[in-house]
Enzyme design. Structure first.
Site, PDB file in Angstrom:
ATOM      1  N   CYS A   1     -11.945  10.133  -9.734  1.00 61.61           N
ATOM      2  CA  CYS A   1     -11.022  10.986  -8.974  1.00 61.61           C
ATOM      3  C   CYS A   1     -10.807  12.350  -9.622  1.00 61.61           C
ATOM      4  CB  CYS A   1      -9.686  10.280  -8.788  1.00 61.61           C
ATOM      5  SG  CYS A   1      -9.880   8.615  -8.149  1.00 61.61           S
TER       6      CYS A   1
ATOM      7  N   ASN B   1      -6.894   7.552  -0.198  1.00 61.01           N
ATOM      8  CA  ASN B   1      -7.390   8.057  -1.487  1.00 61.01           C
ATOM      9  C   ASN B   1      -8.917   8.102  -1.437  1.00 61.01           C
ATOM     10  OD1 ASN B   1      -8.380   8.235  -4.112  1.00 61.01           O
ATOM     11  ND2 ASN B   1      -6.779   6.944  -4.997  1.00 61.01           N
TER      12      ASN B   1
ATOM     13  N   HIS C   1      -4.672  15.298  -7.069  1.00 62.69           N
ATOM     14  CA  HIS C   1      -5.479  14.230  -6.472  1.00 62.69           C
ATOM     15  C   HIS C   1      -4.587  13.385  -5.570  1.00 62.69           C
ATOM     16  CE1 HIS C   1      -7.776  10.704  -5.830  1.00 62.69           C
ATOM     17  NE2 HIS C   1      -7.185   9.982  -6.768  1.00 62.69           N
TER      18      HIS C   1
HETATM   19  O1  UT7 Z   1      -7.201   7.237  -7.614  1.00 69.77           O
HETATM   20  C1  UT7 Z   1      -7.265   6.729  -8.907  1.00 69.77           C
HETATM   21  C2  UT7 Z   1      -5.929   6.637  -9.508  1.00 69.77           C
HETATM   22  N1  UT7 Z   1      -5.175   5.629  -8.827  1.00 69.77           N
HETATM   23  C3  UT7 Z   1      -3.873   5.722  -8.732  1.00 69.77           C
HETATM   24  O2  UT7 Z   1      -3.327   6.691  -9.197  1.00 69.77           O
HETATM   25  C4  UT7 Z   1      -3.133   4.565  -8.115  1.00 69.77           C
HETATM   26  C5  UT7 Z   1      -1.851   4.353  -8.860  1.00 69.77           C
HETATM   27  N2  UT7 Z   1      -1.097   3.194  -8.440  1.00 69.77           N
HETATM   28  C6  UT7 Z   1      -0.423   3.107  -7.265  1.00 69.77           C
HETATM   29  O3  UT7 Z   1      -0.555   3.972  -6.417  1.00 69.77           O
HETATM   30  C7  UT7 Z   1       0.553   1.974  -7.094  1.00 69.77           C
HETATM   31  O4  UT7 Z   1       0.611   1.228  -8.286  1.00 69.77           O
HETATM   32  C8  UT7 Z   1       0.227   0.997  -5.911  1.00 69.77           C
HETATM   33  C9  UT7 Z   1       0.472   1.726  -4.582  1.00 69.77           C
HETATM   34  C10 UT7 Z   1      -1.207   0.542  -6.012  1.00 69.77           C
HETATM   35  C11 UT7 Z   1       1.163  -0.207  -5.970  1.00 69.77           C
HETATM   36  O5  UT7 Z   1       2.519   0.206  -5.957  1.00 69.77           O
HETATM   37  P1  UT7 Z   1       3.530  -0.329  -7.063  1.00 69.77           P
HETATM   38  O6  UT7 Z   1       4.835   0.252  -6.742  1.00 69.77           O
HETATM   39  O7  UT7 Z   1       2.969  -0.028  -8.420  1.00 69.77           O
HETATM   40  O8  UT7 Z   1       3.534  -1.888  -6.765  1.00 69.77           O
HETATM   41  P2  UT7 Z   1       3.359  -3.103  -7.788  1.00 69.77           P
HETATM   42  O9  UT7 Z   1       1.919  -3.332  -8.071  1.00 69.77           O
HETATM   43  O10 UT7 Z   1       4.291  -2.918  -8.956  1.00 69.77           O
HETATM   44  O11 UT7 Z   1       3.905  -4.304  -6.911  1.00 69.77           O
HETATM   45  C12 UT7 Z   1       5.278  -4.330  -6.464  1.00 69.77           C
HETATM   46  C13 UT7 Z   1       5.451  -5.511  -5.535  1.00 69.77           C
HETATM   47  C14 UT7 Z   1       4.964  -6.834  -6.115  1.00 69.77           C
HETATM   48  O12 UT7 Z   1       5.844  -7.848  -5.644  1.00 69.77           O
HETATM   49  P3  UT7 Z   1       7.051  -8.406  -6.546  1.00 69.77           P
HETATM   50  O13 UT7 Z   1       6.392  -8.933  -7.793  1.00 69.77           O
HETATM   51  O14 UT7 Z   1       7.924  -7.223  -6.803  1.00 69.77           O
HETATM   52  O15 UT7 Z   1       7.669  -9.441  -5.675  1.00 69.77           O
HETATM   53  C15 UT7 Z   1       3.617  -7.024  -5.478  1.00 69.77           C
HETATM   54  O16 UT7 Z   1       3.249  -8.375  -5.383  1.00 69.77           O
HETATM   55  O17 UT7 Z   1       4.715  -5.324  -4.326  1.00 69.77           O
HETATM   56  C16 UT7 Z   1       3.830  -6.440  -4.113  1.00 69.77           C
HETATM   57  N3  UT7 Z   1       2.594  -5.925  -3.513  1.00 69.77           N
HETATM   58  C17 UT7 Z   1       2.420  -5.772  -2.193  1.00 69.77           C
HETATM   59  N4  UT7 Z   1       3.228  -6.050  -1.151  1.00 69.77           N
HETATM   60  C18 UT7 Z   1       2.765  -5.764   0.082  1.00 69.77           C
HETATM   61  C19 UT7 Z   1       1.478  -5.492  -4.145  1.00 69.77           C
HETATM   62  N5  UT7 Z   1       0.581  -5.072  -3.250  1.00 69.77           N
HETATM   63  C20 UT7 Z   1       1.143  -5.242  -2.032  1.00 69.77           C
HETATM   64  C21 UT7 Z   1       0.712  -4.956  -0.718  1.00 69.77           C
HETATM   65  N6  UT7 Z   1       1.561  -5.229   0.295  1.00 69.77           N
HETATM   66  N7  UT7 Z   1      -0.490  -4.404  -0.474  1.00 69.77           N
END
Ligand code: UT7
Length: 331
Positions: free
Chosen positions: A121, A287, A256
């Site tokens: 990226c 993305n 990005h």
């Molecule tokens: O391009 C290269 C660089 N990439 C990036 O910069 C990406 C960076 N990361 C992100 O954008 C975020 O971490 C994500 C959008 C991928 C995820 O968001 P988050 O706020 O970090 O979520 P998380 O992984 O901490 O998960 C929070 C909750 C979890 O549930 P509990 O444990 O709080 O009950 C996950 O199980 O959300 C749940 N979860 C989902 N729920 C619905 C994880 N994925 C999903 C989903 N739909 N797709």
């Protein structure tokens, strides 16, 4: 005996920019037929409303050529004037040859130096930094930088940590000589200790041993999110310092397009004034890795939100982990 050297233009700038967005729009409702999620969760956590996935004919080559033709035309050039082609991609599925060479041929940039880079990226910003150096050292006059991805080819549509994020597209820019500074010093680096956070799940030799396997991207999103929001804001501030631009002098901010919340966190950390125009192309495009910054710039210019000559901070970050950022003048 003295070796003769060449010297190029004092300054370089982006002369034209162009993009290609695949035809097929995939909304969050469609994504939620494949993963356990909701439109509300996806929008709240990432800002993504829809993304585009390439059809069979929308290859890396086809999307690149289409974006590049627009960029070259907008730069007021002919393809034959391009003497170097740099393509940043992690989704060209041929190990060799570099897709840059066949793109150069199809465009009519006959005989141009051509090579691919792998900087995920951050690829567009890496390519722009290299193009700037090539023009200023006199190695090249006009460099075509392309960021292109078909991330849908290496994303598991049933993986809820990646399926809603990654998308396809191409963006291209022509860098050439300029009377005034158009590309500031790059601030770039890597942190290979964190390589496992975003990676292909297994190498090709392992995958080939079992026909049922097809390597896909896996991402541990939350640590990447934190790294991007804090460490990358510092790198972005350094890029502004290096260019001698203070936050109140900045006019446009194009990070990005990884996550709308990362964009907002960086905006706050950089203490940018409210009037700064911020790219939010991720809402429509998802993305697209190396393509995201040129696509977002094109969208801002086409909509009239931003205009030619404005001072713009770009910063790319991703798998590696790698990053690169610089201040540019919009074409
Ligand atoms: O391009 C290269 C660089 N990439 C990036 O910069 C990406 C960076 N990361 C992100 O954008 C975020 O971490 C994500 C959008 C991928 C995820 O968001 P988050 O706020 O970090 O979520 P998380 O992984 O901490 O998960 C929070 C909750 C979890 O549930 P509990 O444990 O709080 O009950 C996950 O199980 O959300 C749940 N979860 C989902 N729920 C619905 C994880 N994925 C999903 C989903 N739909 N797709």
């Amino acid at each position: 005996m003295t070796i003769s050297v060449v010297q190029g233009a004092r300054f370089s700038a982006i002369k034209g920019i162009g993009g290609y967005r695949p035809r097929r729009v995939v909304d969050n409702a469609e994504i939620c037929t494949m993963i356990d999620s909701s439109d509300e969760w996806i929008q709240t956590r990432s800002g993504i409303k829809e993304r585009r996935w390439a059809g069979e004919d929308e290859t890396i080559q086809m999307m690149s050529v289409s974006a590049a033709r627009k960029a070259i035309e907008r730069a007021g050039l002919e393809p034959a004037q391009i003497d170097t082609v740099i393509v940043s991609t992690v989704t060209h599925l041929y190990q060799t040859p570099a897709v840059a060479a066949t793109i150069a041929s199809e465009l009519g940039a006959t005989g141009a130096a051509a090579f691919d880079i792998s900087a995920a990226c951050a690829g567009f910003c890496y390519g722009t930094a290299m193009a700037d150096s090539l023009v200023r050292t006199g190695t090249s006059k006009y460099v075509l930088v392309i960021g292109v991805e078909r991330l849908s080819d290496i994303t598991d549509p049933h993986d809820r940590s990646t399926a809603f994020i990654f998308a396809d597209g191409a963006g291209a820019a022509v860098v050439g000589p300029s009377d005034t500074p158009g590309i500031g010093p790059v601030v770039w680096g890597s942190d290979g200790d964190q390589a496992a956070l975003i990676t292909q799940n297994e190498p090709w030799d392992v995958a080939m041993a079992d026909e049922a396997h097809w390597p896909v991207l896996q991402m541990n999103g939350n640590p990447v999110f934190k790294w991007a929001s804090y460490t990358m804001a510092k790198a972005a501030a350094e890029a502004m310092d290096a260019a001698g631009i203070s936050p109140d002098q900045l006019e446009v901010f194009v990070p990005h397009q990884a996550n709308m919340r990362i964009t907002d966190a960086m905006f706050r950390a950089l203490k940018l004034p409210q009037g700064v125009i911020v790219a939010r192309d991720i809402a429509r495009q998802g993305n697209t890795s190396a393509a995201s910054i040129p696509l977002a710039i094109e969208a801002l210019l086409e909509s009239g939100e931003a205009r030619s000559g404005q001072t713009c901070l770009i910063i790319g970050f991703g798998a590696g982990l790698v990053y690169a950022g610089q201040v540019i003048a919009l074409p």
